[in-house]
Design a protein around this motif. Structure first.
Motif, PDB file in Angstrom:
ATOM      1  N   VAL A   1     -11.027 -24.964 -34.938  1.00  0.00           N
ATOM      2  CA  VAL A   1     -10.456 -23.622 -35.137  1.00  0.00           C
ATOM      3  C   VAL A   1     -11.623 -22.694 -35.467  1.00  0.00           C
ATOM      4  O   VAL A   1     -12.704 -23.151 -35.838  1.00  0.00           O
TER       5      VAL A   1
ATOM      6  N   TYR B   1      -6.929 -19.278 -27.421  1.00  0.00           N
ATOM      7  CA  TYR B   1      -6.261 -20.042 -28.487  1.00  0.00           C
ATOM      8  C   TYR B   1      -5.887 -19.110 -29.643  1.00  0.00           C
ATOM      9  O   TYR B   1      -6.460 -19.205 -30.729  1.00  0.00           O
ATOM     10  N   PRO B   2      -4.952 -18.208 -29.426  1.00  0.00           N
ATOM     11  CA  PRO B   2      -4.635 -17.202 -30.472  1.00  0.00           C
ATOM     12  C   PRO B   2      -4.220 -17.802 -31.802  1.00  0.00           C
ATOM     13  O   PRO B   2      -4.441 -17.208 -32.849  1.00  0.00           O
ATOM     14  N   ASP B   3      -3.662 -18.998 -31.801  1.00  0.00           N
ATOM     15  CA  ASP B   3      -3.208 -19.616 -33.063  1.00  0.00           C
ATOM     16  C   ASP B   3      -4.332 -20.352 -33.781  1.00  0.00           C
ATOM     17  O   ASP B   3      -4.121 -20.883 -34.871  1.00  0.00           O
ATOM     18  N   ARG B   4      -5.497 -20.386 -33.149  1.00  0.00           N
ATOM     19  CA  ARG B   4      -6.594 -21.166 -33.764  1.00  0.00           C
ATOM     20  C   ARG B   4      -7.764 -20.283 -34.197  1.00  0.00           C
ATOM     21  O   ARG B   4      -8.885 -20.733 -34.317  1.00  0.00           O
TER      22      ARG B   4
ATOM     23  N   PHE C   1      -8.847 -17.260 -37.094  1.00  0.00           N
ATOM     24  CA  PHE C   1      -8.436 -16.625 -38.347  1.00  0.00           C
ATOM     25  C   PHE C   1      -9.438 -15.533 -38.721  1.00  0.00           C
ATOM     26  O   PHE C   1     -10.607 -15.831 -38.975  1.00  0.00           O
TER      27      PHE C   1
ATOM     28  N   ALA D   1     -10.206 -16.400 -28.993  1.00  0.00           N
ATOM     29  CA  ALA D   1      -8.958 -15.834 -29.528  1.00  0.00           C
ATOM     30  C   ALA D   1      -7.943 -15.606 -28.417  1.00  0.00           C
ATOM     31  O   ALA D   1      -6.746 -15.838 -28.585  1.00  0.00           O
TER      32      ALA D   1
END
Ligand SMILES: Cc1ncc(C[n+]2csc(CCOP(=O)(O)OP(=O)(O)O)c2C)c(N)n1
Ligand SMILES: CC(=O)[C@@H](O)[C@H](O)COP(=O)(O)O
Ligand SMILES: [Mg+2]
Length: 602
Positions: free
Chosen positions: A302, A321-324, A326, A318
């Motif tokens: 991530v 892998y938008p969920d990975r 932060f 991003a």
């Protein structure tokens, strides 16, 4: 470009001579001045276009330099500089020996904080106020100008905690444009949005913490900002003046720049806003592209950024892998310890920061990541001399700082191919933290190895006397090291160039290789004190190796802004300079060699 009103403002006190209509005209002149000057020099155009009216109003209400106006980060202090007598030298912005892109005390008594690291202004204000009380200088006001992005930094809240109940009178001017580079993230951004929309003014955070709150104010209405600041100035307690502004205001190409409203630009055409320069593949771009592939190979990976998704090259990851990904705001300390939590939870976080911003999170690297031997990878962009952003932006301390972290392994890729390989080695390391570091700008030509020997890449070996000098290069300084070896060979001095790839801790194979040479020179784009060279010298001493180990690197000094290449040359980090140093050192032990490269090769 002298203009009628602006040329009259040789000192901020002259602003008081202008009436309202003239102030509006002055703001327009300043905007035009900014666009034409900064498009020629490069710099923080967007942020400064957003604070034209705010800065005029501040200098009309407060009596700088008796009242101290402190800018957080300071990238938005161009208007302040223009109003305090520096418009004529604005063409030298960010150039060597020219104006700094940040406040600079040697330029003006109106400038106070030179550090461009975010979230510090309120702490300075707290200290300045305490000193003023001790020196019975309560007539002076401290005004701290802080952006909504900088307000997401932890230090800002440590200061708010003290300012709110500390009996002070600091005027906190919150420049809220709802952006860092990208839109500002997190609960603070949500709270500011609610305040901007007058959704819950009674429960506002600031009054609860002991501040008066004035706002929201249209930060582009000089009269409104003046009235808000005059009201704040009458209060005998700390106060937040919440100004709502627009980054890049008044310049269409900046407003149309969805990425960051021209937060920081190079040289561009002011008419089009376009840069004529062809963008050669950058270290950042190569990294960003590679991480997308690594993300497919390693589902546990991530990414973590501190409000710099695009500047550190994470936007492609991003998108994929938008969920990975932060974005934690300008909060490097939190970023690192949150990454420790991610690693404890089974992820492999890759924390992407500019190297100099890691400085403020060293305790978190040491005690939250390394102490627990957690699999966190730090990717440090802008490592080494960066150039135009000056002393607090040179990423020159990461090697020395990480050298002291038990269990930390640091890699320095010499080209994009090595970046790809070392990134994969780093994210495959599960028994402790790793770091990769690379500089600002283009990734340069590929530098193939002659061979790999015990994890070391041999990049050059003289045909004769290769054991005279061992040049140990760090990352892209492999290129000048190879150039130096070629020059030495031309002058009858044998040389070998080795790239350790994983530069810290020192590999036993490197110590063994050093033991076979008469002289060892290390070359690093980082502070000499405590860096790679120091570590190798210490390892050679511990192993009782007689070969002298000479360290070339950045001096333990704060280095002014300038071009990266010129600063590297100034500190002897070019091929020619390295060769001359080696010859001089050889000459000191072998008298019949001329210590100069001048003249034809033997
Ligand atoms: C500790 C630290 N991390 C990151 C940065 C990089 N940086 C420079 S300006 C900026 C955004 C600042 O946003 P804000 O405070 O809202 O100011 P604005 O540009 O919107 O005026 C960031 C993240 C920095 N200067 N310091
Ligand atoms: C002010 C700040 O910290 C950054 O905006 C800095 O100017 C980085 O610039 P580069 O991304 O051009 O290195
Ligand atoms: Mg902002």
């Amino acid at each position: 470009m002298a203009s009628s009103l602006l040329s009259r403002i040789t000192d901020p006190h002259r602003l008081g001579e202008l009436h309202h209509d003239q102030l509006t005209a002055l703001a327009a002149e300043i905007r035009e001045f900014l666009v034409h000057s900064v498009c020629r020099t490069g710099g923080h155009l967007g942020p400064n276009l957003g604070v034209v009216e705010l800065t005029i109003a501040l200098h009309r209400v407060f009596d700088s330099p008796s009242d101290r106006i402190v800018f957080d980060i300071g990238h938005q202090s161009y208007v302040h500089k223009i109003l305090t007598g520096r418009q004529d030298s604005f063409g030298t912005l960010r150039a060597a020996d020219g104006l700094s892109g940040y406040p600079q005390r040697r330029e003006s008594p109106h400038d106070h904080v030179e550090n461009s690291h975010a979230s510090t202004a309120l702490s300075y204000a707290d200290g300045l106020e305490k000193a003023q009380r001790l020196r019975d200088e309560q007539h002076r006001r401290v005004v701290a100008v802080i952006g909504d992005g900088a307000l997401t930094g932890g230090m800002a809240w440590e200061a708010m905690n003290n300012l709110g109940r500390g009996g002070g009178r600091t005027v906190v001017v919150l420049n809220d444009n709802d952006r860092s580079y990208s839109p500002t993230v997190g609960g603070i951004a949500e709270h500011l949005a609610a305040l901007r929309d007058n959704r819950d003014p009674d429960r506002d955070l600031f009054t609860t913490m002991g501040f008066d709150y004035v706002g929201p104010v249209d930060g582009h209405d000089i009269g409104a900002v003046e009235r808000a600041c005059e009201r704040a100035a009458l209060l005998d307690r700390p106060v937040v003046v919440h100004c709502v502004t627009t980054k890049g205001r008044g310049y269409v190409p900046a407003r149309n720049d969805e990425t960051d409203h021209m937060h920081s630009i190079g040289v561009i055409d002011p008419e089009t806003g376009l840069s004529g320069k062809s963008s050669a593949p950058s270290w950042t771009g190569s990294y960003g592209q590679e991480l997308v592939e690594v993300g497919a190979e390693h589902p546990e990976v991530v990414a973590v950024t501190a409000a710099m998704l695009h500047p550190v090259g994470l936007h492609r990851f991003a998108q994929r892998y938008p969920d990975r990904v932060f974005d934690v705001g300008i909060a490097e300390q939190h970023a690192v310890t949150s990454a420790a939590g991610l690693a404890m939870g089974g992820a492999h976080p890759v924390v992407s920061l500019y190297a100099s911003f890691l400085n403020r999170a060293v305790d978190q690297v040491m005690m939250d990541v390394a102490l627990h031997r957690l699999a966190v990878t730090f990717v440090l962009d802008r490592a080494g001399i960066t150039g135009p952003d000056g002393p607090s932006h040179h990423g020159m301390w990461d090697l020395a700082l990480l050298n002291a972290v038990p269990g930390m392994r640091v890699a320095a890729p010499r080209d994009a191919t090595e970046l790809a390989a070392l990134l994969r080695e780093a994210v495959s390391t599960e028994d402790g933290p790793t770091a990769l570091r690379f500089p600002k700008g283009g990734a340069g030509a590929e530098i193939p190895a002659l061979r790999r020997m015990d994890g070391l890449d041999i990049l050059f070996r003289s045909r004769s006397r290769p054991l005279d000098v061992l040049l140990v290069s760090t990352g892209p300084l492999a290129a000048p090291a190879i150039r130096a070896a070629e020059l030495l060979s031309d002058h009858g001095v044998g040389a070998t160039v080795v790239d350790p790839r994983w530069v810290l801790p020192i590999a036993p194979s490197l110590v063994h290789l050093a033991s076979r040479h008469s002289l060892v020179l290390t070359v690093e784009d980082g502070v000499r004190t405590g860096g790679l060279g120091t570590a190798l010298a210490q390892a050679c001493t511990d192993a009782r190796i007689p070969a002298p180990v000479h360290n070339l690197g950045v001096p333990r000094e704060f280095l002014d802004h300038g071009a990266r290449s010129a600063i590297l040359a100034e500190h002897g980090l070019t091929g020619e300079a390295v060769a001359e140093t080696a010859l001089a050192l050889q000459g000191s032990s072998d008298t019949n060699r001329s210590p100069r490269l001048a003249g034809s090769p033997r």
